[in-house]
Design a protein around this motif. Structure first.
Motif, short mmCIF file in Angstrom:
data_model
loop_
_atom_site.label_atom_id
_atom_site.label_comp_id
_atom_site.label_asym_id
_atom_site.label_seq_id
_atom_site.Cartn_x
_atom_site.Cartn_y
_atom_site.Cartn_z
N PHE A 205 38.01 32.83 47.45
CA PHE A 205 38.31 34.19 47.17
C PHE A 205 39.75 34.84 47.14
O PHE A 205 40.14 35.37 46.08
N PHE B 110 42.98 36.09 37.18
CA PHE B 110 41.86 35.83 36.38
C PHE B 110 40.99 36.84 35.67
O PHE B 110 41.09 37.55 35.57
N PHE B 111 40.09 37.03 35.88
CA PHE B 111 39.06 37.86 35.44
C PHE B 111 38.83 38.27 33.82
O PHE B 111 38.98 39.54 33.72
N PHE C 85 35.61 30.39 43.76
CA PHE C 85 37.39 30.55 42.86
C PHE C 85 35.93 31.01 41.35
O PHE C 85 36.05 32.05 41.06
N VAL D 186 27.15 32.28 38.30
CA VAL D 186 27.40 32.85 39.52
C VAL D 186 26.60 32.86 40.57
O VAL D 186 26.51 31.81 41.43
N TRP D 187 24.49 32.89 39.57
CA TRP D 187 23.74 32.35 40.62
C TRP D 187 23.65 30.80 40.50
O TRP D 187 22.72 30.25 41.75
N ASN E 181 46.10 36.07 43.80
CA ASN E 181 45.05 37.76 43.69
C ASN E 181 46.24 39.16 43.43
O ASN E 181 47.20 38.70 43.35
N ILE F 65 23.93 31.75 51.65
CA ILE F 65 24.30 32.71 49.91
C ILE F 65 25.68 32.80 50.73
O ILE F 65 25.19 33.69 52.00
N PRO F 66 26.78 32.66 50.11
CA PRO F 66 28.13 33.01 50.29
C PRO F 66 27.78 35.25 50.38
O PRO F 66 27.38 35.46 49.12
N ILE G 189 32.73 31.70 41.66
CA ILE G 189 32.05 32.72 41.55
C ILE G 189 32.85 34.29 41.11
O ILE G 189 32.31 35.07 40.49
N SER G 190 34.14 33.68 42.32
CA SER G 190 34.55 35.87 42.08
C SER G 190 34.85 35.64 40.29
O SER G 190 34.94 36.99 39.72
N THR G 191 35.33 34.77 39.83
CA THR G 191 36.10 35.20 38.44
C THR G 191 34.30 35.69 37.48
O THR G 191 35.41 36.02 36.54
N LYS H 47 45.71 30.43 39.73
CA LYS H 47 44.85 31.59 40.08
C LYS H 47 45.44 32.12 41.05
O LYS H 47 45.75 32.05 42.24
N ILE I 67 25.36 29.42 43.04
CA ILE I 67 24.87 30.50 44.23
C ILE I 67 23.55 29.38 44.79
O ILE I 67 22.79 28.90 46.04
N LEU J 60 27.04 36.54 34.95
CA LEU J 60 25.87 36.26 36.43
C LEU J 60 25.22 35.29 36.10
O LEU J 60 24.79 34.36 37.14
N LEU K 201 29.28 37.44 51.13
CA LEU K 201 30.69 38.28 49.74
C LEU K 201 30.71 38.82 48.38
O LEU K 201 30.90 38.90 47.50
N VAL L 261 31.88 36.86 38.39
CA VAL L 261 31.47 37.93 38.38
C VAL L 261 32.47 39.12 37.14
O VAL L 261 31.54 40.09 36.55
#
Ligand SMILES: Nc1ncnc2c1ncn2[C@@H]1O[C@H](COP(=O)(O)OP(=O)(O)OP(=O)(O)O)[C@@H](O)[C@H]1O
Ligand SMILES: Nc1ncnc2c1ncn2[C@@H]1O[C@H](COP(=O)(O)OP(=O)(O)OP(=O)(O)O)[C@@H](O)[C@H]1O
Ligand SMILES: Cc1ncc(C[n+]2csc(CCO)c2C)c(N)n1
Ligand SMILES: [Mg+2]
Ligand SMILES: [Mg+2]
Lengths: 289, 308, 278, 280, 278
Positions: free
Chosen positions: D220, B112-113, D230, D244-245, B143, A135-136, D232-234, B141, D248, D241, A138, D236
């Motif tokens: 990330f 993004f986000f 990508f 995200v999971w 940072n 699992i990552p 996962i980070s966006t 995208k 994972i 979620l 981070l 979140v």
């Protein structure tokens, strides 16, 4: 065991790296120098070009002396309690690292003992321990921090937990191997003496696992440091080497990033060296070297 | 004093000067509040902190707040100190871009986000496909820094008027080397730094009272910061735990921030809200909000009381 | 796996065994089959043996005939898949719990992190001997095997033969009724071997221990034993049990007497029968 | 209600496993026990989320994750290809091959070994999160930079293990080669590489988990608009979620499968090593 | 470290050696000192020995007297710190490059990842024998040591004695002029040992190899050798070299002849002199 013999080769390798590094700095930073010059309608000669690539504010790759200067300025020339001192940030990270390392080692050790002595645990836990490491971290670190925060835990502990998550794995793997290192004959001997499980553990399994134990500890220490840094990112760039890396990256401060990186590596190397020292002492006392 | 904690959307910088000033100048104390300010960062989703109980109120941007709301997070905007948007697209002149007509064939870098949505909606307004196909643009995208632009990995990049733009300038480029498109001018602006809390908190009269006092003191802080930008920047620097900020940059930032807060007394303008929703819903491809959140996503209850 | 009394000889021996009530080791139709990937390996089949208190029993037989396996069964390190075995009238497990065994393994197996002294002290610590008794015992047995002065050395500082002697000392250090010794003198030269043979006999005479001893040397087996067990392989079984008529008092030159040579001859013939060559 | 159910499920699953583990070891139990353990864990998770009323933006229940995996399977597949196949696998192959080659060179020249390994250990201690942005800066946004991060991550564990393995021959085994007057390459091929295999596989197994983590984490710090890191980070940031999971879970499955594959290969190649023979 | 010709006996032997021009192994004043942490260990001092082509030389002596070390010096696995040694008139290194040696180590040392057949084939592969020749040789030597049928097994599937035989087969598979064998029959029982002794003698008679053989067994040394070298420890030196008067043709029962017993007696006396007991 004889560090003296290694000095010349190490220095040679370092010298080679430094030379390559300077070369790479010229290569990577030249474009920027040329562009700037072009915008300013200025001609740059070869020597000028090289010098400028080694003295930019925000180079793609800072030259070694720039990193060293920054390190010097942020360690020696700053009061170590100052927020601008790298020593201060290193200490923040180190304290989380050590806490996580302690927790991780304890957890890993306990799991390993369980796995070696309990068949159920051996069969059920190990595959999931491996899966847990794919699992990552981070990705879930922020969630862990938030959840722990929600439970009222903040400050050092959440970081230490992430550190622990990364460091228990090498300890489990190494100690399971180590505690199983005694040969069939050695175990049989214990049986003929009708030794209890505790006696078997302390007089045979534990001593035989020592070399594996220390090797695992070294890996776990490095992993703990990474964990502590990862844990610092989502606690809000407050303090620590991770925060330093992050802040450096928002503002494109490559020199600051590199010096934080080197500080982290130095801290890791120092801790691993310390474990190595304890290892030599212990093994020497046990008559093994 | 009543305790209250505030989760910021980003690291300590002049963008949040109002809160630091209010704390430093004792405005919170005057309201009998003990406020803890928690800095944010790219790995912190303030909504999670809020819902996890790590904070009572947060600073967030409306696009990501609405996205969270649609995903089941019951959060409500209670105040909006920022009137205008500081987002813009900064392009390198050497890439040949002078106006939106020049975009096709270029790479546009965006955060993004949720920040990518205004850009998508702009592109769809302009009629450019965003999948990198012929006659369209490539969306990349990036940072939260300007390296990709400086290294020419992208031709344009999102920047804030108060922060990233100046980093580009500091890096050695001059305003003449750049072309900027402010979202505000292009009609795709969305509401930025607002204050949000949970629906649950709003049902608790005691909490409502605390929040009211908080908003009042914060707005006082903002107005003080607008009037005394240099002092405000110093206060921010004081509170930066990373030791990475510079005075020059923060003072300049404070000046730019003051322009964005200028038009607001703290209360959300429903027209701005509607415009933001419209921009987000017209983003085409993968909208983060699919249905109009309606008026439940904001309230004037607190500001009405605080600013009467 | 279990096959019962099909064999005349073993049947006879069993009756003989039943009559002597004092048998300290009493194996009846013991069989042991290892399950391996290639199929079952019959390591022991229908082994019957009675050992009296104070006996010195040698086991001799070709490589792989099950000598080690039988010793391990006696010491409860291996469970027989058929038959019964009793030690001191109880099960091997019970006897093990009563700490009846001193076992010298085929390889020295000293713990590298303990000195020679520490290795010998280990079983004493486990069995809870007094500190002063421990020191006393260690000193005694080290002298017995000619290793006085090496107490503080680590195993790897000793030659192979010295390590083997240390492991013998370890098994002698505590009061086990039964000594199980698996080729203890394998890597030693003739002179040292003769010397240790004498020492072992003296110890045995003094303490009245029961000793089970595996060896490849016919003269050694004949010189030491009151009873010589000859085994043959695949499946491992006992082909001959020779009661030695030699007196308990045995000087080294007893090895040149006709009685000695006769017994040796009988052992050699038994051994030869277990081999493929003519 | 859910909490009680969770506790019951935990107790039941564990008891079942204890019973299964007590029986003779077979292929079926070896598989069943961890599966039952995992299912129990997942059920306890579901029960906890429901029982304690945990907000789905903090921790979604497994049922929601599974549902999400169904609806977003095309996204998951696209991300899997980008991150695992292009990033992790390429980097893994390049990194391990390079480390193997370097190990042989380093082993050949003792001077290099004594110089490079200490420095290498230092470099290996540089945290990945510091290196990733730099490599993204150098190698661009696409999978090449992810592969580069993976290369950096797997290189040193692999190098150290291989070097150690190449030295793990007994004096007698080497002497035997000397009496045959075997040359350097012959000795390498016929003695030292085979003898090093257990160590090399240790390195490879470590490298599998590192490769996946490396590729995801690197994303990330900059990526095209696809890839597991990508997403996962966006996601979140948008509080999606479930997605995200789901990512994972895909990562964990891919990682475990990758690890399992290498472990199987290890079993086939180093069947002769005591640690492999022990479990029969 | 180097001490020259202070010793009368060795001086004489040296002269003797010089006269026979055909010495295949010619060691003169060979000394070897290991530098260890505890100080220097004198493993060999002033060793003089001449071995003729076709000789069968046995080395016998207490544990740790330097037998293995001397074999290693001959095979260029250890460099002497003093003196000269020539093999076939050239340096040991040169002889090694010419692949003059077949070495059987004290422990079997088979490669665990190769089958028994693969292990025996290994030197043949390295020396570039034809595939068909390889298969032929493997078959032959496996039969010689009674391991036919075990070609496909892995080392750990064999008992200790079988492994030792496989390692002997490996050394016999290729055409080495000189066989160096370090306690090859240590873990075997008497019958197998006798059998292999016969086989080895037959092979030696057939091929005219030169054999250097370390053993702890006096009868074995006497039975096999044309020349018996007795050594004593600390520092390792040669105390006696006995030329055997026994004929080349040696049935097993030659061991009961008076000549045989007389030589055995002389060896035993020499050996005893090297020990501490009485
Ligand atoms: N754990 C085991 N698994 C499978 N087979 C085994 C095992 N232990 C021993 N054997 C087999 O059982 C047989 C008897 O082995 P054992 O060790 O008792 O022989 P031994 O008489 O002691 O031989 P040696 O003289 O070589 O020590 C052998 O064929 C051996 O291969
Ligand atoms: N590598 C080494 N370093 C230090 N000392 C050594 C080394 N090798 C051998 N020795 C010492 O040299 C001496 C001779 O050893 P060697 O192995 O030749 O004895 P050996 O006659 O073969 O004995 P054994 O019958 O036990 O095989 C011994 O005292 C040994 O401790
Ligand atoms: C979810 C989310 N996280 C971070 C940012 C980025 N951001 C917010 S404030 C700020 C300061 C700029 O100097 C930046 C970069 C965002 N927009 N949305
Ligand atoms: Mg045995
Ligand atoms: Mg030797």
């Amino acid at each position: 065991m004889a560090p003296m013999r290694n000095i010349l080769p190490v220095l040679t390798v370092i010298a080679a790296i430094v030379v390559i590094w300077y070369g790479a700095a010229v290569w990577l930073n030249a474009q920027w120098v040329l562009d700037t010059a072009a915008r300013q309608d200025r001609e740059v000669g070869a020597a000028e070009l090289v010098m400028e690539t080694w003295s930019q504010d925000k180079p793609q790759l800072p030259a070694p002396h720039q990193v060293v200067t920054e390190l010097w300025q942020t360690t020696v020339e700053k009061n170590i309690t100052s927020k601008r001192s790298l020593v201060y940030h290193a200490w923040v990270t180190l304290s989380a690292t050590l806490a996580g390392f302690g927790l991780g080692t304890a957890l890993g050790f306990a799991l390993a003992v369980g796995i070696v002595y309990m068949r159920v645990m051996d069969m059920s836990v190990m595959p999931w321990v491996i899966a847990s490491q794919t699992i990552p971290i981070l990705a879930i670190a922020p969630m862990i921090i938030v959840v722990l925060n929600a439970m009222g835990l903040s400050g050092l502990l959440p970081k230490a937990m992430i550190s622990m998550y990364l460091s228990f794995f090498p300890v489990v793997v190494g100690m399971v191997k180590g505690l199983r290192a005694p040969s069939r004959m050695q175990l049989d001997q214990m049986r003929t003496w009708n030794a209890s499980k505790t006696q078997e553990f302390f007089k045979l399994r534990l001593p035989s696992s020592m070399p594996y134990f220390f090797t695992s500890l070294k890996i776990a220490m490095a992993a703990s440091l990474v964990g502590a840094i990862v844990g610092e990112l989502p606690t809000g760039a407050v303090a620590g080497l991770g925060a330093r890396l992050l802040a450096g990256s928002y503002y494109g401060q490559t020199i600051q990033i590199w010096s934080a990186l080197f500080m982290a590596a130095a801290v890791a190397a120092a801790m691993v060296g310390l474990i190595g020292f304890v290892q030599r002492l212990t093994l020497k006392r046990m008559g093994m070297n | 004093a009543d305790e209250l904690s505030l989760q910021l959307k980003w690291v300590t910088q002049a963008q949040f000067a109002g809160y630091y000033v209010a704390a430093d100048k004792g405005f919170y104390e005057e309201e009998d509040l003990d406020v803890t300010i928690k800095p944010g960062g790219p790995d912190i989703a303030p909504v999670q902190v809020l819902l996890g109980g790590g904070a009572d109120v947060m600073v967030d941007w409306l696009p990501s707040a609405l996205a969270a709301r649609e995903n089941g997070a019951p959060i409500v905007n209670i105040a909006q100190p920022f009137k205008s948007s500081g987002l813009m697209l900064t392009c390198l002149k050497e890439s040949g871009i002078e106006s939106p007509e020049d975009f096709p064939g270029h790479t546009l870098g965006t955060w993004f986000f949720g920040n990518e949505l205004p850009l998508y909606s702009w592109m769809s307004k302009l009629g450019y496909p965003t999948d990198g196909s012929e006659g369209g643009v490539t969306i990349q995208k990036i940072n939260f820094n300007v390296d990709p632009l400086l290294q020419k990995q992208v031709d344009c990049a999102t920047t804030m008027t108060y922060n990233e733009y100046w980093q580009v300038i500091d890096a050695g480029l001059t305003p003449d080397d750049l072309v900027v498109f402010k979202y505000e001018d292009e009609g795709i602006s969305t509401l930025e730094d607002g204050l949000y809390t949970t629906e649950e908190n709003l049902e608790d009269p005691e909490m409502v009272d605390k929040l009211t006092r908080f908003v009042r003191a914060s707005m006082k802080g903002w107005k003080y910061a607008e009037e005394n930008p240099d002092e405000a920047a110093d206060i921010v620097l004081e509170n930066d735990a990373t030791g990475a900020q510079t005075e020059k940059h923060q003072k300049r930032m404070m000046g730019e921030i003051a322009k964005l807060t200028a038009g607001s007394n703290g209360a959300l303008d429903p027209a701005d809200f509607e415009r933001t929703v419209e921009v987000l819903m017209s983003a085409g491809a993968a909208p983060v909000i699919t249905k109009d959140p309606g008026d439940a996503a904001w309230t004037h209850e607190i500001t009405d009381e605080a600013l009467d | 796996m279990r096959e019962r009394g099909t064999d005349r000889a073993s049947h006879n021996k069993r009756e003989h065994g039943t009559m002597t009530g004092s048998a300290i080791i009493d194996a009846r139709d013991v069989s042991l089959t290892f399950q391996t990937n290639d199929g079952p390996v019959h390591a022991l089949r229908d082994v019957n043996l009675q050992v009296e208190k104070g006996d010195f029993v040698s086991f001799i037989g070709p490589s792989g005939c099950g000598k080690t396996t039988f010793l391990r069964v006696m010491a409860d390190l291996e469970q027989p898949t058929g038959g019964d075995i009793h030690v001191n009238g109880v099960s091997p497990e019970e006897a093990r719990r009563q700490r009846a065994y001193g076992y010298v393994f085929q390889a020295a197996g000293l713990y590298p992190w303990r000195t020679i002294g520490g290795n010998i002290r280990l079983p004493l610590e486990i069995m809870g001997y007094d500190r002063s008794v421990q020191a006393q015992r260690v000193k005694e047995v080290l002298e017995l095997v000619d290793l006085a002065g090496f107490e503080k050395k680590y195993p790897w500082q000793l030659s192979g033969g010295m390590q083997q002697r240390a492991s013998i000392a370890r098994a002698l250090a505590f009061e086990a009724d039964i000594l199980l010794m698996d080729e203890p003198f394998g890597a030693l030269d003739e002179i040292v071997r003769d010397h240790l043979n004498e020492q072992l006999l003296a110890l045995w005479a003094r303490t009245q221990k029961t000793i089970c001893f595996v060896t490849h040397s016919i003269p050694e087996a004949v010189y030491l034993s009151t009873k010589i067990v000859v085994m043959s392989p695949r499946p491992g079984r006992i082909t001959d049990v020779i009661e030695s008529p030699l007196p308990k008092e045995r000087p080294l030159d007893i090895r040149d007497t006709p009685e000695f040579l006769e017994i040796a001859h009988r052992v050699r013939e038994g051994l030869r029968a277990g081999h493929a060559y003519d | 209600m859910w909490i009680v159910l969770g506790i019951l499920a935990w107790a039941g699953g564990w008891a079942l496993n204890v019973w299964l583990a007590g029986r003779a070891r077979s292929r079926a139990t070896a598989l069943a026990v961890p599966v039952i353990f995992g299912l129990t864990l997942i059920f306890v998770w579901e029960a906890a989320v429901r029982g304690f009323g945990i907000s789905p933006v903090l921790l979604p229940p497994p049922s929601a994750i599974v549902a999400e995996m169904g609806t977003s399977s095309h996204i998951l597949w696209e991300d899997f290809v980008q991150t695992v196949i292009k990033g992790a696998l390429t980097g893994f192959v390049i990194g391990c091959a390079a480390a193997l080659g370097t190990a042989i060179v380093v082993d050949r020249f003792d001077f290099l070994r004594r110089g490079l390994l200490p420095v290498g250990n230092f470099v290996a201690a540089l945290p990945i999160i510091g290196i990733a942005p730099i490599l993204v800066m150098w190698f661009g946004f696409d999978w090449q930079s992810k592969a580069a991060v993976v290369v950096v991550m797997v290189f040193f564990p692999m190098l150290v293990n291989t070097v150690e393995g190449l030295r793990d021959t007994s004096a007698m085994q080497r002497d035997l080669m000397r009496t045959y007057a075997a040359g350097y390459w012959t000795t390498l091929l016929k003695l030292r590489l085979p003898a090093a295999m257990p160590f090399i596989f240790n390195g490879l197994k470590l490298a599998t988990t590192l490769a996946l983590i490396g590729a995801i984490v690197a994303e990330f710090f900059g990526s095209p608009i696809r890839g597991m890191g990508f997403r996962i980070s966006t996601s979140v940031g948008l509080l999606a979620l479930d997605l995200v999971w789901a990512e994972i879970v895909v990562a964990a499955i891919a990682g475990s499968a990758f690890y399992g594959g290498v472990a199987l290969l290890e079993k086939a190649v180093t069947f002769w090593h005591p640690s492999q023979r022990g479990q029969g």
